[in-house]
Structures are given as C-alpha cells and as structure tokens.
Design a protein around this motif. Structure first.
Motif, PDB file in Angstrom:
ATOM      1  N   GLU A  35       0.827  -1.203   0.000  1.00  0.00           N
ATOM      2  CA  GLU A  35       0.000   0.000   0.000  1.00  0.00           C
ATOM      3  C   GLU A  35       0.860   1.250   0.000  1.00  0.00           C
ATOM      4  O   GLU A  35       1.859   1.313   0.710  1.00  0.00           O
ATOM      5  CB  GLU A  35      -0.886   0.053   1.250  1.00  0.00           C
ATOM      6  N   ILE A  36       0.424   2.235  -0.774  1.00  0.00           N
ATOM      7  CA  ILE A  36       1.032   3.558  -0.736  1.00  0.00           C
ATOM      8  C   ILE A  36      -0.101   4.557  -0.558  1.00  0.00           C
ATOM      9  O   ILE A  36      -1.067   4.559  -1.320  1.00  0.00           O
ATOM     10  CB  ILE A  36       1.824   3.895  -2.015  1.00  0.00           C
ATOM     11  N   HIS A  37       0.031   5.416   0.456  1.00  0.00           N
ATOM     12  CA  HIS A  37      -0.944   6.473   0.719  1.00  0.00           C
ATOM     13  C   HIS A  37      -0.200   7.801   0.677  1.00  0.00           C
ATOM     14  O   HIS A  37       0.746   7.996   1.436  1.00  0.00           O
ATOM     15  CB  HIS A  37      -1.591   6.290   2.096  1.00  0.00           C
ATOM     16  N   GLY A  38      -0.606   8.696  -0.231  1.00  0.00           N
ATOM     17  CA  GLY A  38       0.056   9.995  -0.306  1.00  0.00           C
ATOM     18  C   GLY A  38       0.276  10.441  -1.736  1.00  0.00           C
ATOM     19  O   GLY A  38      -0.450  10.068  -2.647  1.00  0.00           O
ATOM     20  N   THR A  39       1.327  11.221  -1.929  1.00  0.00           N
ATOM     21  CA  THR A  39       1.666  11.787  -3.225  1.00  0.00           C
ATOM     22  C   THR A  39       2.798  10.989  -3.858  1.00  0.00           C
ATOM     23  O   THR A  39       3.807  10.720  -3.210  1.00  0.00           O
ATOM     24  CB  THR A  39       2.114  13.255  -3.062  1.00  0.00           C
ATOM     25  N   ILE A  40       2.604  10.630  -5.130  1.00  0.00           N
ATOM     26  CA  ILE A  40       3.597   9.810  -5.831  1.00  0.00           C
ATOM     27  C   ILE A  40       3.970  10.467  -7.142  1.00  0.00           C
ATOM     28  O   ILE A  40       3.091  10.868  -7.913  1.00  0.00           O
ATOM     29  CB  ILE A  40       3.041   8.405  -6.118  1.00  0.00           C
ATOM     30  N   GLN A  41       5.269  10.549  -7.407  1.00  0.00           N
ATOM     31  CA  GLN A  41       5.780  10.998  -8.703  1.00  0.00           C
ATOM     32  C   GLN A  41       6.752   9.944  -9.207  1.00  0.00           C
ATOM     33  O   GLN A  41       7.614   9.485  -8.465  1.00  0.00           O
ATOM     34  CB  GLN A  41       6.495  12.334  -8.584  1.00  0.00           C
ATOM     35  N   SER A  42       6.563   9.573 -10.481  1.00  0.00           N
ATOM     36  CA  SER A  42       7.457   8.586 -11.078  1.00  0.00           C
ATOM     37  C   SER A  42       7.810   9.012 -12.490  1.00  0.00           C
ATOM     38  O   SER A  42       6.949   9.465 -13.238  1.00  0.00           O
ATOM     39  CB  SER A  42       6.795   7.208 -11.110  1.00  0.00           C
ATOM     40  N   GLU A  43       9.062   8.871 -12.827  1.00  0.00           N
ATOM     41  CA  GLU A  43       9.510   9.183 -14.180  1.00  0.00           C
ATOM     42  C   GLU A  43       9.340   7.984 -15.105  1.00  0.00           C
ATOM     43  O   GLU A  43       9.594   8.074 -16.290  1.00  0.00           O
ATOM     44  CB  GLU A  43      10.966   9.651 -14.137  1.00  0.00           C
ATOM     45  N   GLY A  44       8.919   6.881 -14.554  1.00  0.00           N
ATOM     46  CA  GLY A  44       8.749   5.655 -15.331  1.00  0.00           C
ATOM     47  C   GLY A  44       7.343   5.114 -15.238  1.00  0.00           C
ATOM     48  O   GLY A  44       6.365   5.852 -15.146  1.00  0.00           O
ATOM     49  N   THR A  45       7.252   3.792 -15.230  1.00  0.00           N
ATOM     50  CA  THR A  45       5.972   3.094 -15.177  1.00  0.00           C
ATOM     51  C   THR A  45       5.705   2.617 -13.757  1.00  0.00           C
ATOM     52  O   THR A  45       6.576   2.049 -13.109  1.00  0.00           O
ATOM     53  CB  THR A  45       5.988   1.872 -16.122  1.00  0.00           C
ATOM     54  N   VAL A  46       4.491   2.841 -13.294  1.00  0.00           N
ATOM     55  CA  VAL A  46       4.049   2.331 -11.997  1.00  0.00           C
ATOM     56  C   VAL A  46       3.105   1.164 -12.279  1.00  0.00           C
ATOM     57  O   VAL A  46       2.175   1.286 -13.073  1.00  0.00           O
ATOM     58  CB  VAL A  46       3.320   3.421 -11.180  1.00  0.00           C
TER      59      VAL A  46
END
Length: 142
Positions: A35-46
């Motif tokens: 689980e991830i709760h919050g703000t996510i930035q990715s330069e690739g593929t999630v």
C-alpha cells in the motif's frame, strides 16, 4: 559507444504487507504489491499488482493497474487490467480497460483536472444551499 549515456535506474518494489505513507518519488519504474498512501511521482511506469493499493495523487508516465487505485491521476497512459479498479479523477492521453477492469470517476484528455475540482466545489456549495432551503421549508411546515 559514442551515443548518449542512458540513465540507469532500478526498479522500486513495495512488497505485499508493506505500507508507505507520505510523499514518494521514483526515478525509474515501481511495482506495488503493498500500500502507498500519499503523493507519488514517477519518471517511469508504476505497476499495481492485484494485492496492491495506491491512494492519493499520482503523476507518472504510465500506470498499469491490476489492484486498486484511488485518487487523482495524471499520466500519459493508463492501463486497467481485468482485476484492476481505478476510482477518481484521471488525466491521460491514452486509456485502455481490459474486460473485468473497472473505472469509476471522471477522465479528461488534457492535464486540467484542477478545473474538475473547482466545478465539484461549486456543485457542493449549490447542493448545500438547496439542502438548507429544504430544511427551512420543513421547519416552516412543522
């Protein structure tokens, strides 16, 4: 040999049973089984596995959802697999939903989700005024 050097980034894996809260930035691809709760930035593929959950604001190049995604998403490409569910506001140029996949929300092709949020605030205020008027009418009738 003489070409541009490619940036070497690894894969970030959030394992099943792991819970991350807060702001996350991934320089490369990310695979989420927990689980991830919050703000996510990715330069690739999630990629969200069937056991995975992301809740919050996400900005990435591509996202593949086999688990659950809740929140606001900005991406170039969204893929919802047969076991995936996306709930929320999506801004993407490309979207693909496989049989069995679910999308519950609003999608815009350009990156102006903020307009949708402003409209929702206006609609909520109108609804609240209508409910107040109804309450006044009920009290007068009693």
């Amino acid at each position: 040999m003489f070409g541009k050097k490619k940036s070497i980034t690894g894969l970030t894996y959030i394992a099943q049973g792991t819970r991350v809260t807060g702001e996350s930035h991934f320089a490369g691809d990310a695979l989420v089984g927990g689980e991830i709760h919050g703000t996510i930035q990715s330069e690739g593929t999630v990629t969200i596995e069937p056991s995975g959950l992301i809740s919050g604001d996400i900005e990435c190049q591509e996202i593949k959802v086999s688990g659950l995604l809740q929140g606001k998403l900005r991406c170039e490409r969204l893929v919802i697999t047969g076991t995936g569910t996306v709930e929320g506001d999506v801004s993407s140029n490309h979207m693909e939903i496989f049989e069995g996949g679910q999308f519950i929300g609003v999608r815009v092709k350009d990156k102006h989700i903020d307009r949708l949020e402003q409209q929702a605030v206006v609609d909520d205020k109108k609804l609240q005024k209508i409910m107040e008027l109804d309450d006044k009418k009920i009290k007068k009738a009693q």
